[in-house]
Design an enzyme around this catalytic site. Structure first.
Site, PDB file in Angstrom:
ATOM      1  N   SER A 858      -3.314 -23.102  17.437  1.00 45.09           N
ATOM      2  CA  SER A 858      -3.974 -22.957  18.729  1.00 45.09           C
ATOM      3  C   SER A 858      -3.530 -21.688  19.424  1.00 45.09           C
ATOM      4  CB  SER A 858      -3.649 -24.147  19.644  1.00 45.09           C
ATOM      5  OG  SER A 858      -4.100 -25.360  19.108  1.00 45.09           O
ATOM      6  N   CYS A 859      -4.423 -21.153  20.217  1.00 40.04           N
ATOM      7  CA  CYS A 859      -4.080 -20.160  21.224  1.00 40.04           C
ATOM      8  C   CYS A 859      -4.944 -20.504  22.443  1.00 40.04           C
ATOM      9  CB  CYS A 859      -4.290 -18.736  20.724  1.00 40.04           C
ATOM     10  SG  CYS A 859      -5.990 -18.322  20.298  1.00 40.04           S
ATOM     11  N   LYS A 860      -5.197 -19.564  23.285  1.00 45.06           N
ATOM     12  CA  LYS A 860      -5.957 -19.858  24.497  1.00 45.06           C
ATOM     13  C   LYS A 860      -7.341 -20.417  24.181  1.00 45.06           C
ATOM     14  CE  LYS A 860      -7.599 -17.643  28.755  1.00 45.06           C
ATOM     15  NZ  LYS A 860      -7.593 -16.380  29.545  1.00 45.06           N
TER      16      LYS A 860
END
Length: 955
Positions: A858-860
């Site tokens: 995950s990231c933003k």
């Protein structure tokens, strides 16, 4: 560009999943898969002629499909750029799903002059039909490339069908180029043997749809060839899980309002607070119902793009949730599969992060709640006590109908005079009743009953009654200095302390205290007019609770007595008269003797449930009163974050379950211990991403409340194979239905409904430029604490796994590093002060794969940083596990990351336009300099705007 294919492909042509009728269920080996016939092609060019005769072309092939209905081109795919080579072989292949055989395909070969400015010239094009290719003997076509004017030949393009395992036993030659890193394996003649491509599957099951596939051919270190296939799919659980969760939230809150209403008569002070709490619940229910109604209007969509992350109607939906599988086929080896789930950080993006995320908000809220509880004149309950109250409510509501049903089964077995049935029913009844009694064996229930009694109108404690009587005889009334309060008890440890006998009353808040004769009349009137509020007996709960155990003992004793009498009669009767003795029994004898004690047991259980339910509801009422209004807003935020995290977890679990159906070791690990779900986060600890990480930490931690259960599907219809969610905020169960033939191959423990646990862990390392600022000038303690805490969870899971499951059940990898050694290295990296220590993520991911775990990244928004991480991990796996040639590592990474290999049309929307730079500017963000040079001020503005656009583009 659509977010759904940022790091795998941007396929503009419609590649929707096949219809339900086309879906086939394969029962061989216990794998249920969604079969889709695919045609995969490799491309190569020969004798390309660049426009400038003094240079070799930088070749790129754009693949377009000619729409037979609208007669226009639809961009389908694109290869990578092979620099300075007139005979390029492209590592990136082309994939066509089913239904394409008679479709015309147009190949356009470009010479990319300036890769950075995205400009190129058309060298030539060729057209063919997929059906024509498949009908050829060797499944290969050599086509002449015609220039845009159709006069001259610019070279040839070779199109070959690509098959897994087609080059078995064949050495790979090389084509020499001016750049050593651009050596390419030759396309050999395809072997004439059965191709396993027909057995190729997409991710599996009815919960995955809209596949996007890419195929590559890479060279190994021993000059062999490996074929790598990436396939990404959306997941229907992106919407179905949040919608089911919203329905459960609504049901739970409606039930809570009903419980508050059924608390009975309360003093005016508490009645007003109850009305306010009910109003708050009504607002949440209305909001959730509106959101659910909006989601039900959406049909056909199975993912939420990042551009909608701040849209209120979609705030419960995870961002860019996709599953990705990399299949690797090497010579004379079993194909290997590597799965990963990509999703945007579970966070309340619509609400924003101005005040931080859940972790910070909850800590601040708990500190403020203690002082607020004093102002509201109620008991402060810690989060542990609130969770215990919710647990008691949940378990009692579940066990009461179960105990009633088992008691009826016991009576039925007695009526049938079945000794085995009697024993089985009694054992189940005893187990569930003991669990019921154990749940209620908590001082919290007892103290809450006293608090509820004190909140009744006209409540008079024992000591107050004695004081009032003495004052009446002495001719005066003593007034209480602390009105409108209930006995405040310490709540240290597991249960509140026993209250001291204090003098308290429950007058209406704000009313003047009566004095003199008026007070005496009021006291006498209250004492006479409310006789049902008698002095509270603190031992009453102990007696009621103990009666359940006593009644169960009576039932057990009665069953033992009946069976002993039956056994003695059978032993004393002659063998020839045994049939007469058996038939002489009256079928109703056992039932008639058991009926009174069983009925008494059910009545005691009902009485206990009523008292416990009211007591725990009053605990939650006080917690809600102390929460006004901030607590309800935090609960909504927590519900939103948990919904996104749960949808991702359910998607990953289903994906991992289907992949491990044939692995007995995995299934054994699944029911004995459970699976680890490792979330890899790339969020920075700077600005608003701190709030996202704080949200994500709480959301991932809350997943420990989730259990999974495998069930047998009623039919093989896709609607009956969708996972089903049940439970409440304190505990959720995701039921995953499987077709009957597959379900029967599972271990008995799983078929019997054993709950399957998941151990969620989160590791975060920020990698962008904002993290650089945070590490130099900010604070990264949040990241350090998260990594340390979750390392301890992962280490504890491994110890538990080692005790219960043989290590032989775990998968084997080429890298021989021991898991224990990897854990030690991870522990050292977690405590090491090092900037952007990505080793933490690498080691945690390796441990997760070796533990049969579920991997999430995950990231933003699950786009740029996530795609970089996933592609690097895939190439590292190819290098470490499949001997990817060192010379091909960088190029393989470029192929997977290139926007051009993802179907991006770049600047050649019009394939016949020739040189694109003649029609469009070389770059989108530079303005005409002649206009800006009118003044020096405009030039400064131009420089600033250009810098802003560049930063936004490459961030």
């Amino acid at each position: 560009m659509e977010d759904s294919i940022q790091h795998l492909g941007h396929c503009l042509v419609d590649m929707k999943e096949p219809s339900a009728n086309a879906e086939r269920i394969s029962t061989a080996g216990g794998n249920r898969t969604s079969r889709v016939q695919q045609v995969e092609l490799s491309l190569a060019c020969n004798d390309l002629v660049a426009l400038g005769r003094d240079r070799k072309p930088n070749a790129l092939v754009q693949v377009a499909v000619i729409d037979p209905h609208k007669q226009h081109l639809v961009s389908h795919a694109c290869t990578e750029i092979v620099e300075a080579n007139k005979d390029p072989l492209f590592l990136t292949g082309v994939t066509f799903p089913s239904g394409y055989p008679e479709t015309l395909v147009k190949l356009m070969v470009y010479d990319v002059k300036d890769k950075n400015q995205e400009s190129g010239s058309l060298l030539g094009s060729a057209t063919f039909s997929v059906g024509d290719l498949l009908r050829t003997k060797d499944e290969q076509l050599t086509l002449n490339l015609r220039s845009s004017d159709g006069v001259c030949t610019a070279g040839t393009v070779v199109v070959s069908r690509l098959k897994m395992g087609e080059m078995e036993g064949v050495e790979v030659d090389h084509i020499a180029t001016n750049t050593p890193s651009h050596r390419c394996p030759l396309v050999c003649e395809p072997a004439h043997h059965c191709c396993i491509d027909q057995e190729e599957t997409l991710l599996t099951g009815p919960v995955f749809r809209n596949p996007i596939c890419k195929v590559y051919t890479f060279q190994t270190s021993n000059s062999k060839r490996m074929i790598v296939r990436e396939q990404m799919e959306e997941c229907t659980l992106s919407f179905s899980i949040p919608k089911q969760l919203l329905s459960l939230y609504i049901q739970e809150d409606i039930s809570r309002v009903q419980d508050l209403t059924e608390l009975g008569e309360l003093s005016p002070h508490w009645d007003n607070l109850r009305k306010e709490v009910i109003t708050r619940y009504g607002g949440i229910i209305g909001s959730y119902q509106a959101t659910l109604a909006e989601l039900n209007k959406i049909t056909g969509c199975s993912f939420k793009p990042s551009c909608c992350k701040a849209q209120k109607s979609l705030e419960f939906i995870p961002i860019n949730l996709h599953t990705q599988r990399m299949r690797v086929s090497c010579l004379k080896k079993t194909d290997a599969f590597y799965d990963i789930v990509t999703v945007g950080a579970p966070a309340a993006h619509f609400q924003g992060f101005k005040s931080g995320g859940l972790q910070r908000l909850l800590s601040r809220y708990e500190a403020e709640k203690k002082s607020f509880s004093t102002a509201c004149q109620c008991i402060y309950y810690s989060p542990e006590h609130t969770a215990k109250a919710q647990e008691v409510l949940s378990i009692t509501s579940l066990l009461q109908p179960l105990i009633t049903s088992l008691a009826d089964q016991l009576l039925q077995a007695a009526q049938e005079h079945s000794s085995p049935g009697l024993r089985d029913a009694l054992k189940s009844l005893s187990d569930k009743t003991e669990q019921f009694v154990h749940t209620l064996k908590d001082e919290l229930v007892k103290s809450a009953l006293l608090a509820l009694h004190a909140a009744r109108p006209g409540y008079v404690s024992k000591s107050q009654k004695q004081t009032a009587v003495q004052g009446h005889h002495q001719g005066h009334i003593s007034t209480d200095s602390e009105q409108n309060q209930i006995p405040v008890q310490g709540l240290s440890g597991q249960s509140p302390a026993t209250p001291e006998p204090t003098v308290m009353c429950n007058n209406v808040e704000g009313c003047p205290s009566p004095t003199g004769d008026e007070a005496e009349l009021v006291k006498v009137k209250n004492h006479d007019s409310i006789p049902h509020h008698k002095e509270y007996d603190e031992e009453e709960w102990d007696r009621v609770w103990a009666n359940v155990a006593k009644c169960l003992n009576c039932v057990i004793a009665m069953v033992d007595k009946l069976q002993e009498e039956d056994d003695s009669k059978q032993e004393s009767a002659p063998e020839q008269q045994l049939a007469d003795v058996i038939t002489s029994h009256t079928p109703g004898d056992w039932k008639e003797q058991l009926y009174p004690v069983v009925t008494r047991l059910k009545e005691c259980v009902k009485e206990v449930v009523e008292k416990a339910r009211k007591a725990m509801t009053f605990v939650l009422l006080q917690e809600a009163v102390c929460s006004l209004p901030q607590g309800f807003a935090l609960q909504q935020r927590r519900d939103i974050v948990f919904s996104q995290a749960l949808a991702a977890l359910a998607c990953g679990f289903v994906m991992r379950l289907y992949a491990g159906m044939q692995d007995k070791g995995f299934l054994k690990q699944l029911h004995l211990v459970g699976l680890v779900a490792q979330f890899e986060s790339l969020l920075s600890t700077y600005s608003e991403e701190i709030g996202m990480l704080e949200d994500m930490e709480v959301g991932i931690s809350d997943l420990h409340k989730v259990m999974f259960k495998i069930t047998e599907a009623k039919t093989e219809d896709p609607s009956d194979l969708q996972p089903f969610l049940c439970g409440g905020r304190d505990h959720f169960t995701v039921e995953v239905p499987l077709p009957q033939p597959i379900f029967q191959t599972l271990p008995e423990e799983i078929k019997n409904g054993r709950p399957l646990r998941v151990f969620p862990v989160l590791f975060n390392v920020g990698i962008n430029e904002q993290q650089t600022i945070a590490e130099r000038f900010g604070d990264i303690s949040l990241q350090e604490r998260i990594n340390q805490k979750n390392f301890e969870i992962l280490d504890a899971y491994y110890k538990l796994l080692s005790e219960k499951v043989p290590l032989e059940c775990l998968p084997c990898f080429q890298a021989q590093t021991d898991i224990k050694e990897l854990l030690e290295t991870l522990g050292q990296n977690v405590v090491t002060k090092k900037r952007k220590n990505v080793e933490i993520l690498w080691i945690a991911g390796a441990i997760c794969r070796r533990l049969n775990g579920i991997r999430f990244t995950s990231c933003k928004s699950a786009k740029d940083r996530t795609s970089m991480s996933v592609t690097l991990e895939q190439c590292a796996l190819l290098r470490d596990e499949h001997q990817l040639s060192k010379d091909f590592f960088v190029r393989a990474l470029d192929c997977m990351r290139s926007r051009l290999t993802q179907g991006d049309t770049w600047q050649w929307e019009d394939p016949e336009a020739g040189t694109v730079t003649e029609n469009k500017p070389a770059s989108r963000h530079f303005y005409p300099i002649a206009l800006l040079l009118v003044s020096s001020h405009l030039l400064v503005v131009w420089l600033i705007l250009s810098l802003v656009f560049l930063l936004a583009k490459y961030q």
